[in-house]
Design a protein around this motif. Structure first.
Motif, short mmCIF file in Angstrom:
data_model
loop_
_atom_site.label_atom_id
_atom_site.label_comp_id
_atom_site.label_asym_id
_atom_site.label_seq_id
_atom_site.Cartn_x
_atom_site.Cartn_y
_atom_site.Cartn_z
N SER A 14 53.73 22.02 61.63
CA SER A 14 55.02 22.56 61.21
C SER A 14 54.86 23.96 60.65
O SER A 14 55.69 24.84 60.90
N GLU A 17 54.45 26.29 63.57
CA GLU A 17 55.69 26.49 64.33
C GLU A 17 56.71 27.34 63.59
O GLU A 17 57.42 28.15 64.19
N THR A 18 56.79 27.16 62.27
CA THR A 18 57.79 27.90 61.50
C THR A 18 57.25 29.23 60.99
O THR A 18 58.02 30.13 60.68
N ASN A 20 55.82 29.56 58.22
CA ASN A 20 56.21 29.64 56.82
C ASN A 20 55.90 28.32 56.12
O ASN A 20 56.35 27.25 56.55
N THR A 23 59.24 26.61 54.55
CA THR A 23 60.10 25.94 55.54
C THR A 23 59.43 24.68 56.07
O THR A 23 60.07 23.64 56.25
N ALA A 24 58.12 24.77 56.33
CA ALA A 24 57.40 23.61 56.85
C ALA A 24 57.42 22.45 55.85
O ALA A 24 57.64 21.30 56.22
N ALA A 27 60.85 20.72 55.64
CA ALA A 27 61.16 19.84 56.77
C ALA A 27 60.64 18.43 56.53
O ALA A 27 61.16 17.46 57.10
N ARG A 32 56.29 23.90 49.01
CA ARG A 32 55.41 24.87 49.67
C ARG A 32 53.95 24.61 49.28
O ARG A 32 53.05 24.66 50.11
N SER A 134 71.31 28.11 64.55
CA SER A 134 70.21 27.50 63.82
C SER A 134 68.93 27.47 64.67
O SER A 134 68.99 27.42 65.89
N ARG A 135 67.80 27.51 64.00
CA ARG A 135 66.53 27.27 64.66
C ARG A 135 66.34 25.76 64.68
O ARG A 135 66.00 25.16 63.68
N GLU A 138 62.69 24.26 63.89
CA GLU A 138 62.24 24.68 62.57
C GLU A 138 63.11 24.12 61.45
O GLU A 138 62.61 23.80 60.37
N ASP A 139 64.40 23.98 61.71
CA ASP A 139 65.31 23.48 60.68
C ASP A 139 65.49 21.97 60.72
O ASP A 139 66.30 21.41 59.98
#
Length: 311
Positions: A14, A17-18, A20, A23-24, A27, A32, A134-135, A138-139
């Motif tokens: 994740s 892919e992101t 970040n 964000t990962a 999800a 973080r 939206s992604r 990723e989202d």
């Protein structure tokens, strides 16, 4: 433990892919810091750096690319197991996360959800109504409904649900003291209301009675990133908008809006379902897409044209 290693690998994927950690982690419902620790544990376990980290982005190292490729097999196996378990009793289960445009989502998607939950009460929905693109992966969305998007990222699949007729419209009050345009060229003297987002600015390409294609170059007095906002601006007498027929048919019928240049072909836009490319598509996603297709087919382009002609 084996299960914790799998979780770490999925978190690592994740992050890759992101690009970040925040964000990962989000999800997976994690912080973080937790996502960062998962990657660090893997690097310690394998004795190799998996990600190149900078203040702006992360990228896969050679070792990271190898682990990511192996992780894809793990993810496919998990998806296959989920799919088989979901259909073991013939009843789709779980949560379906959907992103859809605000106005059209409320008018077209919510009724399908209502019918779907009557048939499959074990399905839960989480919906994001927004005109922002939206992604999807990723989202964390299973499915997105979009207007006019036909070529998504290579990791995504698109399926056209129907073609939607578009119309030029304005409020009767807008034409108080103004001449109603008789042809495409005369639009240049009017206030135009157009859609605009970070990724795209709307342009109008219209066909006249001879099928000649013209690009409108009038003065754009207002740009909005919301189709609902454009409809409200048109109703407020702020200018002429180009909108999907479904979004304005009630206002046209009630004469709160009037169709501008009704003999001009404003074109059709596709309404599409976009979802991640997977070897095994979860039953809840597949069945809901089928429900959308069945429901939207009742209001295809020809049907919309007929309804508008009858307004």
């Amino acid at each position: 433990m084996a299960d914790s290693k799998v979780n770490d690998i999925l978190l690592f994927m994740s992050v890759a892919e992101t690009g970040n950690f925040t964000t990962a982690g989000r999800a997976f419902g994690l912080s973080r810091s937790t996502a960062g620790k998962a990657v660090t544990r893997l690097e310690d376990r394998y004795g190799a750096r998996l990600l190149n980290r900078t203040t702006r982005a992360v990228s896969l190292t050679e070792a990271g690319q190898r682990l990511y490729a192996q992780g894809e097999a793990i993810r496919v196996a998990i998806a296959a197991a989920d799919a088989r378990m979901e259909v073991s009793d013939g009843i789709p289960k779980g949560t379906l996360r959907i992103a859809a445009p605000d106005a059209l989502g409320r008018r077209l998607v919510l009724p399908v959800i209502k019918k779907f939950q009557t048939t499959w009460p074990d399905i839960r929905f989480e919906i994001s109504f927004s005109d922002t693109i939206s992604r999807i992966v990723e989202d964390g969305f299973d499915l997105a409904i979009r207007v006019g998007v036909t070529t998504p990222d290579a990791s995504l699949i698109s399926r056209t649900l129907r073609m939607e007729k578009t119309l030029l419209c304005a409020s009767p009050e807008y034409f108080t003291g103004r001449k109603v345009p008789k042809n495409i060229d005369q639009l240049s003297t009017h206030d135009l209301l157009q859609f605009s987002s970070v990724a795209k600015r709307q342009t109008w390409s219209l066909h006249d009675a001879s099928s000649f294609l013209s690009t409108v170059s009038g003065r754009v007095s207002l740009r909005l990133d919301s189709a609902e906002g454009l409809r409200e601006a048109a109703l407020a007498g702020m200018g002429i908008a180009l909108l999907p027929a479904t979004l304005v048919k009630e206002e046209l019928r009630a004469e709160r809006l009037v169709q501008v240049l009704p003999d001009i072909d404003c074109g059709d836009v596709p309404i599409v379902a976009i979802y991640p490319h997977k070897k095994f598509l979860e039953p809840r996603v597949r069945r809901f897409i089928d429900a959308l297709v069945a429901d939207f087919s009742l209001g295809g382009a020809n049907d919309v044209s007929q309804r508008v002609d009858q307004l």
